[in-house]
Design a protein around this motif. Structure first.
Motif, PDB file in Angstrom:
ATOM      1  N   ILE A  41       0.866  -1.186   0.000  1.00 55.46           N
ATOM      2  CA  ILE A  41       0.000   0.000   0.000  1.00 55.46           C
ATOM      3  C   ILE A  41       0.900   1.232   0.000  1.00 55.46           C
ATOM      4  CG2 ILE A  41      -1.773   1.312   1.241  1.00 55.46           C
ATOM      5  CD1 ILE A  41      -2.674  -1.330   2.496  1.00 55.46           C
ATOM      6  N   GLY A  42       0.675   2.103  -0.962  1.00 56.66           N
ATOM      7  CA  GLY A  42       1.447   3.337  -1.055  1.00 56.66           C
ATOM      8  C   GLY A  42       0.531   4.535  -1.111  1.00 56.66           C
ATOM      9  N   GLY A  43       1.132   5.701  -1.299  1.00 58.30           N
ATOM     10  CA  GLY A  43       0.330   6.911  -1.360  1.00 58.30           C
ATOM     11  C   GLY A  43       0.991   7.988  -2.190  1.00 58.30           C
ATOM     12  N   GLY A  44       0.181   8.918  -2.653  1.00 55.20           N
ATOM     13  CA  GLY A  44       0.673  10.073  -3.389  1.00 55.20           C
ATOM     14  C   GLY A  44      -0.106  11.300  -2.971  1.00 55.20           C
ATOM     15  N   LEU A  45       0.556  12.447  -2.961  1.00 60.03           N
ATOM     16  CA  LEU A  45      -0.080  13.700  -2.566  1.00 60.03           C
ATOM     17  C   LEU A  45       0.101  14.755  -3.650  1.00 60.03           C
ATOM     18  CD1 LEU A  45       0.849  14.244   1.209  1.00 60.03           C
ATOM     19  CD2 LEU A  45      -1.463  14.056   0.258  1.00 60.03           C
ATOM     20  N   ILE A  46      -0.987  15.378  -4.040  1.00 59.92           N
ATOM     21  CA  ILE A  46      -0.946  16.573  -4.877  1.00 59.92           C
ATOM     22  C   ILE A  46      -1.426  17.721  -3.999  1.00 59.92           C
ATOM     23  CG2 ILE A  46      -1.816  17.721  -6.944  1.00 59.92           C
ATOM     24  CD1 ILE A  46      -0.126  15.304  -7.627  1.00 59.92           C
ATOM     25  N   LEU A  47      -0.548  18.668  -3.722  1.00 60.40           N
ATOM     26  CA  LEU A  47      -0.869  19.813  -2.879  1.00 60.40           C
ATOM     27  C   LEU A  47      -0.626  21.090  -3.669  1.00 60.40           C
ATOM     28  CD1 LEU A  47       0.762  18.683   0.501  1.00 60.40           C
ATOM     29  CD2 LEU A  47      -1.617  18.391  -0.254  1.00 60.40           C
ATOM     30  N   ASN A  48      -1.639  21.924  -3.729  1.00 57.96           N
ATOM     31  CA  ASN A  48      -1.560  23.171  -4.495  1.00 57.96           C
ATOM     32  C   ASN A  48      -1.110  22.887  -5.931  1.00 57.96           C
ATOM     33  OD1 ASN A  48      -1.875  25.939  -4.828  1.00 57.96           O
ATOM     34  ND2 ASN A  48       0.230  26.392  -4.240  1.00 57.96           N
ATOM     35  N   GLN A  49      -1.668  21.806  -6.514  1.00 58.44           N
ATOM     36  CA  GLN A  49      -1.437  21.398  -7.895  1.00 58.44           C
ATOM     37  C   GLN A  49      -0.007  20.928  -8.167  1.00 58.44           C
ATOM     38  OE1 GLN A  49      -3.369  23.743 -10.954  1.00 58.44           O
ATOM     39  NE2 GLN A  49      -4.586  24.828  -9.450  1.00 58.44           N
ATOM     40  N   GLN A  50       0.774  20.701  -7.101  1.00 52.22           N
ATOM     41  CA  GLN A  50       2.142  20.201  -7.257  1.00 52.22           C
ATOM     42  C   GLN A  50       2.277  18.855  -6.561  1.00 52.22           C
ATOM     43  OE1 GLN A  50       4.775  22.027  -8.916  1.00 52.22           O
ATOM     44  NE2 GLN A  50       3.061  23.306  -9.561  1.00 52.22           N
ATOM     45  N   VAL A  51       3.102  17.980  -7.119  1.00 55.92           N
ATOM     46  CA  VAL A  51       3.386  16.708  -6.461  1.00 55.92           C
ATOM     47  C   VAL A  51       4.227  16.987  -5.219  1.00 55.92           C
ATOM     48  CG1 VAL A  51       4.381  14.416  -6.708  1.00 55.92           C
ATOM     49  CG2 VAL A  51       3.421  15.573  -8.705  1.00 55.92           C
ATOM     50  N   TYR A  52       3.757  16.498  -4.070  1.00 59.99           N
ATOM     51  CA  TYR A  52       4.528  16.686  -2.845  1.00 59.99           C
ATOM     52  C   TYR A  52       5.307  15.407  -2.554  1.00 59.99           C
ATOM     53  CZ  TYR A  52       5.955  17.612   1.895  1.00 59.99           C
ATOM     54  OH  TYR A  52       6.728  17.787   3.014  1.00 59.99           O
ATOM     55  N   ARG A  53       6.646  15.518  -2.548  1.00 62.34           N
ATOM     56  CA  ARG A  53       7.497  14.344  -2.352  1.00 62.34           C
ATOM     57  C   ARG A  53       8.258  14.372  -1.036  1.00 62.34           C
ATOM     58  NH1 ARG A  53       7.963  15.250  -7.993  1.00 62.34           N
ATOM     59  NH2 ARG A  53       7.184  13.489  -9.204  1.00 62.34           N
ATOM     60  N   GLY A  54       8.293  15.499  -0.354  1.00 63.51           N
ATOM     61  CA  GLY A  54       8.998  15.564   0.913  1.00 63.51           C
ATOM     62  C   GLY A  54      10.491  15.762   0.749  1.00 63.51           C
ATOM     63  N   GLY A  55      11.196  15.800   1.889  1.00 65.00           N
ATOM     64  CA  GLY A  55      12.623  16.112   1.878  1.00 65.00           C
ATOM     65  C   GLY A  55      13.479  15.072   1.189  1.00 65.00           C
ATOM     66  N   SER A  56      13.139  13.800   1.300  1.00 64.47           N
ATOM     67  CA  SER A  56      13.939  12.747   0.674  1.00 64.47           C
ATOM     68  C   SER A  56      13.289  12.199  -0.583  1.00 64.47           C
ATOM     69  CB  SER A  56      14.161  11.595   1.667  1.00 64.47           C
ATOM     70  OG  SER A  56      12.960  10.856   1.859  1.00 64.47           O
ATOM     71  N   GLY A  57      12.113  12.721  -0.933  1.00 64.64           N
ATOM     72  CA  GLY A  57      11.400  12.224  -2.102  1.00 64.64           C
ATOM     73  C   GLY A  57      10.539  11.014  -1.818  1.00 64.64           C
ATOM     74  N   ASN A  58      10.289  10.728  -0.545  1.00 70.20           N
ATOM     75  CA  ASN A  58       9.541   9.519  -0.182  1.00 70.20           C
ATOM     76  C   ASN A  58       8.340   9.826   0.707  1.00 70.20           C
ATOM     77  OD1 ASN A  58      11.222   7.096  -1.252  1.00 70.20           O
ATOM     78  ND2 ASN A  58      12.733   8.461  -0.354  1.00 70.20           N
ATOM     79  N   ALA A  59       7.698  10.967   0.470  1.00 67.27           N
ATOM     80  CA  ALA A  59       6.519  11.334   1.256  1.00 67.27           C
ATOM     81  C   ALA A  59       5.332  10.430   0.909  1.00 67.27           C
ATOM     82  CB  ALA A  59       6.148  12.794   0.993  1.00 67.27           C
ATOM     83  N   ALA A  60       4.306  10.506   1.753  1.00 65.18           N
ATOM     84  CA  ALA A  60       3.010   9.850   1.522  1.00 65.18           C
ATOM     85  C   ALA A  60       3.090   8.326   1.553  1.00 65.18           C
ATOM     86  CB  ALA A  60       2.393  10.321   0.210  1.00 65.18           C
ATOM     87  N   GLU A  61       3.924   7.764   2.404  1.00 62.24           N
ATOM     88  CA  GLU A  61       3.941   6.308   2.583  1.00 62.24           C
ATOM     89  C   GLU A  61       2.773   5.921   3.491  1.00 62.24           C
ATOM     90  OE1 GLU A  61       5.367   3.879   1.270  1.00 62.24           O
ATOM     91  OE2 GLU A  61       7.135   4.640   0.250  1.00 62.24           O
TER      92      GLU A  61
END
Length: 412
Positions: A223-243
């Motif tokens: 199970i994974g996740g993805g976030l679009i915030l303010n029309q931008q992909v949010y990846r976090g500081g290491s690029g591994n956000a939304a786990e």
């Protein structure tokens, strides 16, 4: 991220992406409407549109709309045939490859199984072979291919294009998969987490189109996740956000491959549901699955459990309801933290679990989300279905090429 100045060429590229995205998101739009929605001057919009038409990316529809002045205005649309993008989803059990047009619509899709013991070299060879098969089936000229988007399990080192010891691939270490696949295919590769890629696919061609803030729950082997915030992909500081699969939802629950306990993956991914069903059957719980389990235990898989629940089996229904409740809790937590406007559920295993998970999450959102008295947050199934990550991989290419990237304006 530090703030930085930028130069005029960067602004020009960004503005072109803003215009192109507006055309892509609309079902026909005029130059005047683009100016109204983007804040660009009519002169700037006309210049950008002229370049896009000259490049063949945008076409004039030939239809027109009447305005109060009585002057007709030409409608603009994306020229879907102006280019092709390839999407490749690497699930630990299966490869899925798709070719899409500029609107993100799939043209050809093919799948290939992966042996559990396959090493990185074997997997990359299989990927390259599958890409070539799909290109031949789609009759796509290499000159029209904009790139190859690879959606894989995390964690990832996006800067170097490296897969870093994925939880479901214990025999993998740091594999420079983007470089190796690019060398094997001769095509530039864009790498991203499979769930983030699926979220980009939803933004480009699915339920997330035109939605500024949404969360995507991806149900595959894990199970994974993805976030679009303010029309931008949010990846976090290491690029591994939304786990999202590694949020703890069970206090002192089962150990997870990530090192945590009680993660959503331990109770709601397909293997966890099958394991819990087997545990209850072994303990002697009454079920229509009992005879089948005693004869061939492995035949009591997710499909069999889903069918039994649909036929009214109490054990199967209870296991699926419990998993759905845990998913609902995770959805509520994500909404309360991010305040998104929409939650999308998708991925390969959503075929069996989708409606149960969506219904449970919708009920929880209506009753437990902090913002429920202010506005409704919708929970929907992905229209991209089982191929969401593969389509998302192709959308990564389109997104990189044609969507406005704030990072381009905030870096040197």
């Amino acid at each position: 991220m530090r703030q930085a100045g930028t130069n005029l060429p960067k602004v020009g590229r960004y503005n072109q992406a803003v215009v192109l995205e507006r055309i892509q998101r609309a079902d026909g739009v005029t130059r005047q409407e683009i100016a109204q929605h983007t804040g660009l001057t009519p002169q700037a919009v006309s210049g950008i549109v002229r370049r896009l038409i000259d490049e063949g990316i945008v076409r004039e529809d030939g239809a027109s709309r009447e305005y109060s002045s009585g002057k007709p205005r030409t409608i603009l649309r994306i020229n879907a045939d102006a280019g092709r993008a390839i999407g490749l989803h690497f699930d630990p059990a299966e490869l899925t490859c798709v070719v899409v047009d500029l609107l993100g619509q799939p043209l050809v899709t093919q799948r290939r199984q992966i042996p559990p013991t396959a090493d990185p070299t074997e997997v990359i060879e299989s990927m390259a072979s599958l890409v070539q098969d799909v290109l031949r089936a789609a009759e796509v000229s290499p000159d029209s291919v904009l790139g190859l988007g690879l959606a894989t399990p995390g964690p990832l080192d996006l800067k170097d294009g490296v897969v870093v010891s994925p939880a479901q691939l214990s025999h993998w270490g740091r594999v420079p998969i983007a470089r190796l696949l690019s060398e094997a295919t001769g095509i530039e590769v864009t790498l991203d987490n499979d769930a983030s890629a699926a979220a980009v696919g939803e933004r480009w061609a699915g339920s997330g189109r035109g939605v500024a803030n949404f969360a995507y729950f991806f149900f595959g082997t894990g199970i994974g996740g993805g976030l679009i915030l303010n029309q931008q992909v949010y990846r976090g500081g290491s690029g591994n956000a939304a786990e999202f699969g590694h949020m703890s939802v069970v206090q002192d629950g089962l150990p997870c491959s990530c090192g945590n306990r009680g993660c959503l993956e331990t109770v709601a991914r397909p293997a966890a549901i099958v394991s819990e069903t087997h545990r209850r059957l072994t303990a002697g719980s009454a079920s229509s699955l009992d005879r089948r389990f005693r004869a061939v235990p492995e035949s009591v898989n997710l499909q069999a459990i889903d069918a039994a629940a649909a036929a009214g089996d109490p054990l199967a229904a209870s296991v699926l309801a419990q998993a759905a409740d845990y998913v609902a809790t995770a959805v509520v937590n994500v909404i309360n933290v991010t305040d998104v406007d929409l939650v999308i559920l998708g991925g390969p295993s959503i075929r069996e679990l989708g409606q149960r998970y969506t219904d449970a999450a919708a009920r929880a959102v209506a009753n437990r989300v902090m913002s429920r008295t202010i506005r409704e947050v919708e929970v929907v199934l992905s229209p991209l279905g089982a191929d969401a990550a593969a389509v998302g991989g192709a959308a990564l290419v389109l997104h990189r090429a044609y969507s406005p990237q704030l990072s381009a304006l905030l870096s040197d």
